[in-house]
Design a protein around this motif. Structure first.
Motif, PDB file in Angstrom:
ATOM      1  N   VAL A  31       0.813  -1.227   0.000  1.00  0.00           N
ATOM      2  CA  VAL A  31       0.000   0.000   0.000  1.00  0.00           C
ATOM      3  C   VAL A  31       0.846   1.277   0.000  1.00  0.00           C
ATOM      4  CG1 VAL A  31      -1.608   1.352   1.415  1.00  0.00           C
ATOM      5  CG2 VAL A  31      -2.030  -1.078   1.009  1.00  0.00           C
ATOM      6  N   ASN A  33       1.999   4.839   0.499  1.00  0.00           N
ATOM      7  CA  ASN A  33       1.178   6.034   0.715  1.00  0.00           C
ATOM      8  C   ASN A  33      -0.183   5.966   0.027  1.00  0.00           C
ATOM      9  OD1 ASN A  33       2.980   7.423   2.408  1.00  0.00           O
ATOM     10  ND2 ASN A  33       4.203   8.023   0.631  1.00  0.00           N
ATOM     11  N   HIS A  35      -1.190   5.492  -3.271  1.00  0.00           N
ATOM     12  CA  HIS A  35      -1.529   5.988  -4.620  1.00  0.00           C
ATOM     13  C   HIS A  35      -2.190   4.893  -5.458  1.00  0.00           C
ATOM     14  CE1 HIS A  35       1.679   8.823  -3.358  1.00  0.00           C
ATOM     15  NE2 HIS A  35       0.817   9.695  -3.865  1.00  0.00           N
ATOM     16  N   ASP A  36      -1.624   3.697  -5.407  1.00  0.00           N
ATOM     17  CA  ASP A  36      -2.211   2.596  -6.187  1.00  0.00           C
ATOM     18  C   ASP A  36      -3.518   2.109  -5.564  1.00  0.00           C
ATOM     19  OD1 ASP A  36      -0.102   2.560  -8.030  1.00  0.00           O
ATOM     20  OD2 ASP A  36       1.114   1.343  -6.683  1.00  0.00           O
ATOM     21  N   ASP A  54       0.425  -3.489   4.289  1.00  0.00           N
ATOM     22  CA  ASP A  54       1.736  -2.860   4.454  1.00  0.00           C
ATOM     23  C   ASP A  54       2.193  -3.095   5.885  1.00  0.00           C
ATOM     24  OD1 ASP A  54       3.240  -0.483   2.519  1.00  0.00           O
ATOM     25  OD2 ASP A  54       4.026  -0.835   4.529  1.00  0.00           O
ATOM     26  N   GLN A  56       4.235  -0.911   7.420  1.00  0.00           N
ATOM     27  CA  GLN A  56       4.530   0.380   8.048  1.00  0.00           C
ATOM     28  C   GLN A  56       3.242   1.114   8.391  1.00  0.00           C
ATOM     29  OE1 GLN A  56       8.105   2.615   6.805  1.00  0.00           O
ATOM     30  NE2 GLN A  56       7.905   1.471   4.886  1.00  0.00           N
ATOM     31  N   GLY A  82       2.237  -8.076   6.839  1.00  0.00           N
ATOM     32  CA  GLY A  82       2.985  -8.390   5.625  1.00  0.00           C
ATOM     33  C   GLY A  82       2.098  -9.120   4.611  1.00  0.00           C
ATOM     34  N   HIS A  83       2.351  -8.871   3.341  1.00  0.00           N
ATOM     35  CA  HIS A  83       1.538  -9.518   2.297  1.00  0.00           C
ATOM     36  C   HIS A  83       1.707 -11.040   2.290  1.00  0.00           C
ATOM     37  CE1 HIS A  83       4.998  -7.614  -0.194  1.00  0.00           C
ATOM     38  NE2 HIS A  83       5.431  -8.704   0.366  1.00  0.00           N
ATOM     39  N   GLU A  84       2.783 -11.536   2.926  1.00  0.00           N
ATOM     40  CA  GLU A  84       2.970 -12.985   3.012  1.00  0.00           C
ATOM     41  C   GLU A  84       1.882 -13.640   3.856  1.00  0.00           C
ATOM     42  OE1 GLU A  84       4.977 -10.640   4.038  1.00  0.00           O
ATOM     43  OE2 GLU A  84       5.575 -10.936   6.121  1.00  0.00           O
ATOM     44  N   ASN A 104       4.183  -3.166  -5.703  1.00  0.00           N
ATOM     45  CA  ASN A 104       5.129  -2.109  -6.043  1.00  0.00           C
ATOM     46  C   ASN A 104       6.275  -2.307  -5.054  1.00  0.00           C
ATOM     47  OD1 ASN A 104       6.332   0.388  -6.630  1.00  0.00           O
ATOM     48  ND2 ASN A 104       4.362   1.372  -6.913  1.00  0.00           N
ATOM     49  N   LEU A 105       7.316  -3.021  -5.521  1.00  0.00           N
ATOM     50  CA  LEU A 105       8.322  -3.529  -4.588  1.00  0.00           C
ATOM     51  C   LEU A 105       9.343  -2.453  -4.205  1.00  0.00           C
ATOM     52  CD1 LEU A 105       8.877  -7.058  -6.201  1.00  0.00           C
ATOM     53  CD2 LEU A 105       7.328  -6.418  -4.340  1.00  0.00           C
ATOM     54  N   TYR A 107      11.405   0.101  -1.559  1.00  0.00           N
ATOM     55  CA  TYR A 107      11.156   0.914  -0.363  1.00  0.00           C
ATOM     56  C   TYR A 107      10.172   2.038  -0.679  1.00  0.00           C
ATOM     57  CZ  TYR A 107      14.614   3.967  -2.595  1.00  0.00           C
ATOM     58  OH  TYR A 107      15.281   4.750  -3.491  1.00  0.00           O
TER      59      TYR A 107
HETATM   60  N1  SAM Z   1       2.463   1.900  -4.181  1.00  0.00           N
HETATM   61  C1  SAM Z   1       2.889   2.590  -2.967  1.00  0.00           C
HETATM   62  C2  SAM Z   1       2.389   4.039  -2.987  1.00  0.00           C
HETATM   63  O1  SAM Z   1       1.517   4.351  -3.784  1.00  0.00           O
HETATM   64  O2  SAM Z   1       2.841   4.851  -2.178  1.00  0.00           O
HETATM   65  C3  SAM Z   1       4.380   2.514  -2.779  1.00  0.00           C
HETATM   66  C4  SAM Z   1       4.863   1.172  -2.302  1.00  0.00           C
HETATM   67  S1  SAM Z   1       6.560   1.167  -1.779  1.00  0.00           S
HETATM   68  C5  SAM Z   1       7.467   1.088  -3.282  1.00  0.00           C
HETATM   69  C6  SAM Z   1       6.770  -0.451  -1.070  1.00  0.00           C
HETATM   70  C7  SAM Z   1       6.001  -0.672   0.203  1.00  0.00           C
HETATM   71  O3  SAM Z   1       6.059  -2.054   0.547  1.00  0.00           O
HETATM   72  C8  SAM Z   1       6.523   0.101   1.410  1.00  0.00           C
HETATM   73  O4  SAM Z   1       5.528   0.949   1.903  1.00  0.00           O
HETATM   74  C9  SAM Z   1       6.863  -1.005   2.433  1.00  0.00           C
HETATM   75  O5  SAM Z   1       6.547  -0.679   3.753  1.00  0.00           O
HETATM   76  C10 SAM Z   1       5.998  -2.143   1.946  1.00  0.00           C
HETATM   77  N2  SAM Z   1       6.423  -3.479   2.382  1.00  0.00           N
HETATM   78  C11 SAM Z   1       7.656  -3.953   2.661  1.00  0.00           C
HETATM   79  N3  SAM Z   1       7.593  -5.248   3.022  1.00  0.00           N
HETATM   80  C12 SAM Z   1       6.278  -5.607   2.970  1.00  0.00           C
HETATM   81  C13 SAM Z   1       5.559  -6.815   3.241  1.00  0.00           C
HETATM   82  N4  SAM Z   1       6.183  -7.926   3.623  1.00  0.00           N
HETATM   83  N5  SAM Z   1       4.224  -6.795   3.092  1.00  0.00           N
HETATM   84  C14 SAM Z   1       3.570  -5.683   2.697  1.00  0.00           C
HETATM   85  N6  SAM Z   1       4.191  -4.507   2.429  1.00  0.00           N
HETATM   86  C15 SAM Z   1       5.532  -4.479   2.564  1.00  0.00           C
END
Ligand code: SAM
Length: 193
Positions: A31, A33, A35-36, A54, A56, A82-84, A104-105, A107
């Protein structure tokens, strides 16, 4: 301004948009911030359902504010997980009915660059997405390689996707070959109907 080939992020949205209808069930696996998540909520409307993941809390709060401002919070459920853990978090009746999953992998831009998605958990979430996808559904994955661990994650994800049976799945890897500085690429996995 003349013709341009859609960017990776634009192409991901084009692929999602043509599959989604009012009422569709979708998942935003990263998720951030939001946007998607907002884009998905606009596609599926009030009668649809968006599940978001997410790890965070601050990111989820910012996503929630964005969705609330757009008046689209009611069709969204955000999990601070976590998405897992997707298979445990989603309602069992969503199995086989999910029309799209977006990843959207990497950071969160503007956030803590040490919190990144990791190959093992990403692959677990991709496998569940694959298992729960509706016929005609699509998974989109935006891959980044500019940060530590990014290239390894991309390799593992591509290796997994390459092995999907072409009788049941189409697998596309969309990228610009002449862009410098580790441009993002797009992986799309479409389940045949
Ligand atoms: N699409 C998002 C937006 O519109 O702001 C940006 C995504 S950002 C590139 C990647 C996100 O994946 C981060 O917010 C991070 O906290 C999250 N993340 C990292 N490990 C994760 C996990 N195991 N499960 C879910 N989210 C995770």
């Amino acid at each position: 301004r003349g013709w341009r080939i859609p960017s990776v992020l634009q192409q991901a949205k084009l692929l999602l948009k043509e599959r989604l209808r009012e009422g569709s069930i979708v998942v935003d696996a990263t998720v951030g911030n939001g946007h998607d998540t907002l884009f998905l909520a606009e596609c599926v409307g009030e009668t649809g359902k968006v599940y978001g993941f997410d790890i965070q809390k601050e990111a989820l709060a910012s996503a929630e504010a964005r969705l609330s401002e757009a008046g689209l919070l009611s069709c969204v459920t955000l999990f601070h997980a976590g998405h897992e853990r997707m298979a445990d978090a989603l309602p069992p009746e969503a199995k086989g009915r999910i029309q799209a999953v977006t990843f959207n992998l990497g950071y969160l831009p503007g956030g803590n660059k040490e919190v990144v998605t990791r190959p093992e958990t990403t692959l677990q979430a991709l496998q569940t997405s694959h298992d729960w996808l509706a016929p005609g559904g699509i998974i989109t994955v935006v891959l980044y390689t500019g940060h530590p661990g990014g290239k390894e994650e991309e390799n593992e994800v591509l290796q997994w996707a390459r092995n999907l049976d072409q009788k049941h799945f189409q697998v596309l890897w969309y990228r610009f070959l002449n862009q410098r500085n580790h441009p993002p690429t797009l992986l799309a996995i479409s389940r045949n109907q």
